[in-house]
Scaffold this motif. Structure first.
Motif, PDB file in Angstrom:
ATOM      1  N   LYS A 133      -8.222   8.789  -6.417  1.00  0.00           N
ATOM      2  CA  LYS A 133      -9.925   8.642  -6.168  1.00  0.00           C
ATOM      3  C   LYS A 133     -10.293   8.601  -7.573  1.00  0.00           C
ATOM      4  CE  LYS A 133     -12.411   9.101  -2.449  1.00  0.00           C
ATOM      5  NZ  LYS A 133     -12.577  10.080  -1.619  1.00  0.00           N
ATOM      6  N   THR A 134      -9.826   9.048  -8.623  1.00  0.00           N
ATOM      7  CA  THR A 134     -10.454   8.959  -9.914  1.00  0.00           C
ATOM      8  C   THR A 134     -10.635   7.517 -10.402  1.00  0.00           C
ATOM      9  OG1 THR A 134      -8.453   9.748 -10.279  1.00  0.00           O
ATOM     10  CG2 THR A 134      -9.462  11.522 -10.238  1.00  0.00           C
ATOM     11  N   LYS A 135      -9.475   6.692 -10.312  1.00  0.00           N
ATOM     12  CA  LYS A 135      -9.553   5.973 -11.070  1.00  0.00           C
ATOM     13  C   LYS A 135      -9.914   4.332 -10.164  1.00  0.00           C
ATOM     14  CE  LYS A 135      -5.394   7.377 -13.832  1.00  0.00           C
ATOM     15  NZ  LYS A 135      -3.813   7.061 -13.689  1.00  0.00           N
ATOM     16  N   SER A 136     -10.704   3.206 -10.433  1.00  0.00           N
ATOM     17  CA  SER A 136     -10.662   2.661  -9.350  1.00  0.00           C
ATOM     18  C   SER A 136      -9.461   1.802  -9.241  1.00  0.00           C
ATOM     19  CB  SER A 136     -11.728   0.885 -10.672  1.00  0.00           C
ATOM     20  OG  SER A 136     -11.137   0.636 -11.685  1.00  0.00           O
ATOM     21  N   TYR A 137      -9.382   1.420  -7.980  1.00  0.00           N
ATOM     22  CA  TYR A 137      -8.686   0.186  -7.624  1.00  0.00           C
ATOM     23  C   TYR A 137      -7.370   0.205  -8.151  1.00  0.00           C
ATOM     24  CZ  TYR A 137     -12.390  -2.918  -6.107  1.00  0.00           C
ATOM     25  OH  TYR A 137     -13.689  -2.827  -5.988  1.00  0.00           O
ATOM     26  N   THR A 138      -6.365   2.017  -7.293  1.00  0.00           N
ATOM     27  CA  THR A 138      -5.107   1.892  -7.282  1.00  0.00           C
ATOM     28  C   THR A 138      -4.533   2.690  -6.750  1.00  0.00           C
ATOM     29  OG1 THR A 138      -6.526   2.257  -9.864  1.00  0.00           O
ATOM     30  CG2 THR A 138      -3.948   3.866  -8.876  1.00  0.00           C
ATOM     31  N   ILE A 139      -3.863   2.314  -6.324  1.00  0.00           N
ATOM     32  CA  ILE A 139      -3.248   2.414  -4.458  1.00  0.00           C
ATOM     33  C   ILE A 139      -1.843   3.461  -4.740  1.00  0.00           C
ATOM     34  CG2 ILE A 139      -1.922   1.514  -2.935  1.00  0.00           C
ATOM     35  CD1 ILE A 139      -4.195  -0.924  -3.039  1.00  0.00           C
ATOM     36  N   LYS A 140      -1.449   3.943  -3.965  1.00  0.00           N
ATOM     37  CA  LYS A 140      -0.867   4.704  -3.906  1.00  0.00           C
ATOM     38  C   LYS A 140       0.238   4.064  -3.781  1.00  0.00           C
ATOM     39  CE  LYS A 140      -3.517   9.511  -4.897  1.00  0.00           C
ATOM     40  NZ  LYS A 140      -3.269  10.316  -4.469  1.00  0.00           N
ATOM     41  N   HIS A 141       0.709   3.402  -3.785  1.00  0.00           N
ATOM     42  CA  HIS A 141       1.854   2.707  -3.130  1.00  0.00           C
ATOM     43  C   HIS A 141       3.617   3.410  -2.313  1.00  0.00           C
ATOM     44  CE1 HIS A 141       0.810  -1.615  -3.771  1.00  0.00           C
ATOM     45  NE2 HIS A 141       0.530  -0.627  -5.570  1.00  0.00           N
ATOM     46  N   ASP A 142       3.595   4.833  -2.671  1.00  0.00           N
ATOM     47  CA  ASP A 142       5.080   4.812  -1.991  1.00  0.00           C
ATOM     48  C   ASP A 142       4.129   5.157  -0.570  1.00  0.00           C
ATOM     49  OD1 ASP A 142       3.421   6.826  -4.055  1.00  0.00           O
ATOM     50  OD2 ASP A 142       4.325   8.516  -4.470  1.00  0.00           O
ATOM     51  N   VAL A 143       3.318   6.396  -1.341  1.00  0.00           N
ATOM     52  CA  VAL A 143       2.467   7.331  -0.231  1.00  0.00           C
ATOM     53  C   VAL A 143       2.010   6.572   0.899  1.00  0.00           C
ATOM     54  CG1 VAL A 143       0.294   8.705   1.128  1.00  0.00           C
ATOM     55  CG2 VAL A 143       1.761   9.271  -1.751  1.00  0.00           C
ATOM     56  N   LEU A 144       1.392   5.049   0.833  1.00  0.00           N
ATOM     57  CA  LEU A 144       1.535   3.907   1.626  1.00  0.00           C
ATOM     58  C   LEU A 144       2.608   3.373   2.524  1.00  0.00           C
ATOM     59  CD1 LEU A 144      -0.587   2.607   2.599  1.00  0.00           C
ATOM     60  CD2 LEU A 144      -0.683   1.166   1.179  1.00  0.00           C
ATOM     61  N   VAL A 145       3.686   3.857   1.926  1.00  0.00           N
ATOM     62  CA  VAL A 145       4.688   3.144   2.456  1.00  0.00           C
ATOM     63  C   VAL A 145       5.496   3.798   3.501  1.00  0.00           C
ATOM     64  CG1 VAL A 145       7.985   2.939   1.867  1.00  0.00           C
ATOM     65  CG2 VAL A 145       5.853   1.743   0.636  1.00  0.00           C
ATOM     66  N   ARG A 146       5.474   5.430   2.899  1.00  0.00           N
ATOM     67  CA  ARG A 146       5.827   6.673   3.584  1.00  0.00           C
ATOM     68  C   ARG A 146       4.935   6.884   5.246  1.00  0.00           C
ATOM     69  NH1 ARG A 146       5.897  11.918   1.499  1.00  0.00           N
ATOM     70  NH2 ARG A 146       6.571  12.299   2.910  1.00  0.00           N
ATOM     71  N   VAL A 147       3.650   5.931   4.542  1.00  0.00           N
ATOM     72  CA  VAL A 147       2.850   6.239   6.675  1.00  0.00           C
ATOM     73  C   VAL A 147       3.331   5.258   7.518  1.00  0.00           C
ATOM     74  CG1 VAL A 147       0.457   5.731   6.806  1.00  0.00           C
ATOM     75  CG2 VAL A 147       0.805   6.996   5.047  1.00  0.00           C
ATOM     76  N   ALA A 148       3.330   4.132   6.206  1.00  0.00           N
ATOM     77  CA  ALA A 148       4.205   2.738   7.004  1.00  0.00           C
ATOM     78  C   ALA A 148       5.504   3.298   8.154  1.00  0.00           C
ATOM     79  CB  ALA A 148       4.694   1.616   6.510  1.00  0.00           C
ATOM     80  N   GLU A 149       6.228   3.966   7.164  1.00  0.00           N
ATOM     81  CA  GLU A 149       7.519   4.489   7.926  1.00  0.00           C
ATOM     82  C   GLU A 149       6.792   5.569   8.920  1.00  0.00           C
ATOM     83  OE1 GLU A 149      10.462   3.772   4.178  1.00  0.00           O
ATOM     84  OE2 GLU A 149       9.638   6.240   4.278  1.00  0.00           O
ATOM     85  N   ALA A 150       5.937   5.952   8.706  1.00  0.00           N
ATOM     86  CA  ALA A 150       6.341   7.118  10.308  1.00  0.00           C
ATOM     87  C   ALA A 150       5.181   6.443  11.333  1.00  0.00           C
ATOM     88  CB  ALA A 150       4.799   8.114   9.698  1.00  0.00           C
ATOM     89  N   ILE A 151       4.407   5.686  11.280  1.00  0.00           N
ATOM     90  CA  ILE A 151       4.331   4.297  12.156  1.00  0.00           C
ATOM     91  C   ILE A 151       5.144   4.196  12.764  1.00  0.00           C
ATOM     92  CG2 ILE A 151       2.077   3.151  12.839  1.00  0.00           C
ATOM     93  CD1 ILE A 151       1.187   5.584  11.317  1.00  0.00           C
TER      94      ILE A 151
END
Length: 253
Positions: A21-39
């Motif tokens: 959230k300190t940078k525009s249009y920047t995704i934490k892809h590693d975290v998002l992958v972990r969220v997807a794996e949890a779901i």
């Protein structure tokens, strides 16, 4: 404290968790992958799941830029904000589909009439949930005659937990839970603890952690849903049956 059974969940993925959230249009892809794996694990375990995500450095950033440029938001700005949120939503959906999660997208500007959560029509989301799909929605911009309403993902998550009678409402953030001034996780939060919450970093136009806590407290008061604030580690453990208070912060209204 008794163990919870989260057979049905609403998971609010905070923008702070999946974007920088300190940078525009920047995704934490590693975290998002972990969220997807949890779901994906929750889906494999036959749990009913609704996912809501925040705006992070996408929607929040765009609103911040428009307000600095124009001073106010008007309804002509809706498309610009919606585009920012759709960009993030499509990345979320892609990560889910890559993990064989049957995710379906529900943009709020198609089922809400304004900023009042009470006039949103959640029928399509509940339909897809009953079909065994994973509805995904997010905070959004809703055009109105005199401007644009910013609909908070936190509010959407609380409303969906109530209307779907979810066992658990999990707010996923970038920390292990609600933190004290000394940087320690607080196992249980009640109304009197709200002042310990620090100010958000980076772009945030919907109130940050203080607003999230107020919404979570209200959700805890109004339903039998167990409300927990935690990080991705905590999400994974709760889906596996870990007790609240041991993982994240249990919110008690």
């Amino acid at each position: 404290m008794a163990s919870i059974t989260c057979k049905s969940l609403v998971v609010k993925i905070g923008g702070s968790a999946i974007t920088d959230k300190t940078k525009s249009y920047t995704i934490k892809h590693d975290v998002l992958v972990r969220v997807a794996e949890a779901i994906a694990r929750a889906y494999a375990d036959n749990k009913k799941v609704i996912v809501v995500h925040g705006g992070g450095s996408f929607g929040h950033y765009e609103v911040d830029v428009i307000r600095r440029q124009k001073g106010v938001l008007d309804h002509t700005d809706s498309g610009r904000i919606q585009l920012a949120m759709l960009r993030l939503a499509l990345e979320v959906i892609k990560k889910f589909v890559d993990k064989n999660v049957p995710a379906v997208l529900h943009p709020p500007h198609t089922y809400c009439k304004g900023g009042d959560i009470k006039v949103c029509d959640f029928t399509p989301i509940l339909r897809d949930l009953e079909l065994g799909l994973i509805p995904v929605t997010y905070g959004d911009a809703i055009p109105e005659e005199d401007g644009v309403a910013i609909l908070s993902g936190d509010d959407l998550a609380a409303a969906l937990a109530h209307i779907s009678h979810a066992d658990c409402l999990i707010y996923v953030i970038d920390k292990a839970g609600v933190m004290s001034e000394e940087g320690e996780r607080i196992p249980i939060v009640t109304q009197k603890d709200i002042e310990v919450i620090g100010k958000p970093k980076g772009f945030d136009v919907t109130g940050g952690m203080a607003k999230k806590l107020r919404v979570a407290l209200e959700a805890s008061r109004e339903s039998e849903t167990t409300v927990v604030i935690t990080d991705v580690d905590g999400l994974e453990m709760i889906i596996k049956g870990k007790r609240p208070g041991e993982v994240g912060t249990l919110v008690k209204g």
